[in-house]
Design an enzyme around this catalytic site. Structure first.
Site, PDB file in Angstrom:
ATOM      1  N   THR A 123       0.825  -1.211   0.000  1.00  0.00           N
ATOM      2  CA  THR A 123       0.000   0.000   0.000  1.00  0.00           C
ATOM      3  C   THR A 123       0.854   1.253   0.000  1.00  0.00           C
ATOM      4  O   THR A 123       1.976   1.264   0.535  1.00  0.00           O
ATOM      5  CB  THR A 123      -0.905   0.012   1.248  1.00  0.00           C
ATOM      6  OG1 THR A 123      -1.538   1.291   1.372  1.00  0.00           O
ATOM      7  CG2 THR A 123      -0.110  -0.237   2.520  1.00  0.00           C
ATOM      8  N   TYR A 145      -1.945   0.476  10.264  1.00  0.00           N
ATOM      9  CA  TYR A 145      -2.086  -0.200   8.970  1.00  0.00           C
ATOM     10  C   TYR A 145      -0.794  -0.090   8.169  1.00  0.00           C
ATOM     11  O   TYR A 145      -0.240  -1.094   7.709  1.00  0.00           O
ATOM     12  CB  TYR A 145      -3.250   0.421   8.203  1.00  0.00           C
ATOM     13  CG  TYR A 145      -3.389  -0.059   6.778  1.00  0.00           C
ATOM     14  CD1 TYR A 145      -3.606  -1.404   6.487  1.00  0.00           C
ATOM     15  CD2 TYR A 145      -3.320   0.840   5.714  1.00  0.00           C
ATOM     16  CE1 TYR A 145      -3.736  -1.841   5.180  1.00  0.00           C
ATOM     17  CE2 TYR A 145      -3.458   0.408   4.406  1.00  0.00           C
ATOM     18  CZ  TYR A 145      -3.669  -0.927   4.139  1.00  0.00           C
ATOM     19  OH  TYR A 145      -3.797  -1.355   2.840  1.00  0.00           O
TER      20      TYR A 145
END
Length: 313
Positions: A123, A145
């Protein structure tokens, strides 16, 4: 080729399964159907895949014996993860589903002599507040995250560096399109406008800039890896659109297409949110021949059409 896709019942994973199957690959999906968002939506995706001849095994990567599922595998796309920013999701949950799950999958994968590449789906959140850099820039994540996805990415690449498996990593930028997760920006926005409900908007987020990337452009990047397995091992690639718009402009586009205004309600800013993303895709262009084509206006129109067909029957 036999290809395993983890997180196969999710937004991106289900699209990948379909594209791989259409290219003639033998695709096996794995998903544990966590309840971070609607399990019913995931089960619907799984049923749709099953009708197309793509089975989904309901396995938890943290607890299941994965050797049987991975037998004779050629390539693995590892998408399964604890996604996004959530004030209610604990660090231990992110660590379990992003790091431990990846470790267990790697340990099973290293036993497969047939494995050609372990493709980890990462990501842009690993870059931190400003995701505008090439892949060799220092990673500075600002959320649980981003931290755990970076740790898992480096775990995968460490297995590659030590000769255990061939592997690469693809860092995605703000993917949208049909089947987008319901808590994501455009899914929430479309739903709220069509239902004349209040649309929660995080304070200041309308000024954030994003490389919103349509799902078909992401698939182009994913599939390009299979054509260049001899060039990708040990590498990281940014996969995103190089068109940058503000979140506010994205909201305006949806409003223009629907011909209605969102009833915005401002909420406190999210801790760890990114302020600017702009995908630097020079490396992906050069090595993968990656060339995203979809403009936000076109991609969002397609997502709205899908939403209406799916939920306004």
């Amino acid at each position: 080729m036999k290809i395993i896709v983890t997180g196969a019942a999710g937004f991106i994973g289900s699209h990948l399964c379909e594209h791989l199957s259409e290219q003639g690959h033998d695709v096996l999906g794995i998903d544990c159907f966590t309840d971070f968002y609607s399990v019913a939506l995931k089960k619907q995706n799984a049923q749709d895949l099953k009708r197309k001849g793509i089975p989904i095994l309901p396995l938890d990567l943290c607890g299941a014996d994965l050797n049987g599922a991975l037998k004779d595998v050629d390539n693995i796309y590892h998408l399964a993860a604890q996604p996004g920013l959530s004030a209610t999701t604990t660090f231990s949950t992110y660590a379990r589903n992003n790091i431990t799950a990846t470790y267990n999958l790697l340990e099973a994968a290293r036993n497969q002599a047939t494995l050609k590449c372990f493709i980890y789906i990462s990501t842009s959140s690993v870059y931190g507040k400003y995701a505008t850099s090439p892949e060799d820039a220092p990673a500075m994540p600002t959320s649980y995250y981003g931290v755990t996805k970076l740790a898992a990415e480096q775990l995968v690449l460490s297995y590659c560096r030590t000769g255990k498996i061939p592997a690469c990593s693809l860092r995605l930028f703000s993917v949208y399109g049909p089947r987008e997760r319901p808590e994501k920006l455009y899914s929430r926005l479309i739903k709220c406008i069509l239902e004349d409900a209040e649309f929660p908007l995080y304070q200041g987020s309308e000024l954030h800039t994003r490389s919103y990337t349509y799902i078909d452009d992401v698939m182009h990047g994913f599939l390009s890896v299979l054509k260049r397995l001899d060039q990708v091992s040990g590498e990281i690639f940014n996969i995103g659109s190089d068109i940058e718009i503000t979140t506010g402009r994205g909201i305006e586009i949806v409003e223009e297409i629907l011909g209605r205004q969102a009833r915005k309600i401002i909420q406190p800013a999210r801790l760890g949110d990114q302020l600017k993303t702009h995908a630097n895709i020079e490396k992906a262009r050069r090595i993968l021949n990656y060339n995203p084509q979809t403009k936000p206006e076109d991609g969002l129109r397609l997502q709205i059409e899908w939403y209406k067909k799916t939920f306004l029957r």
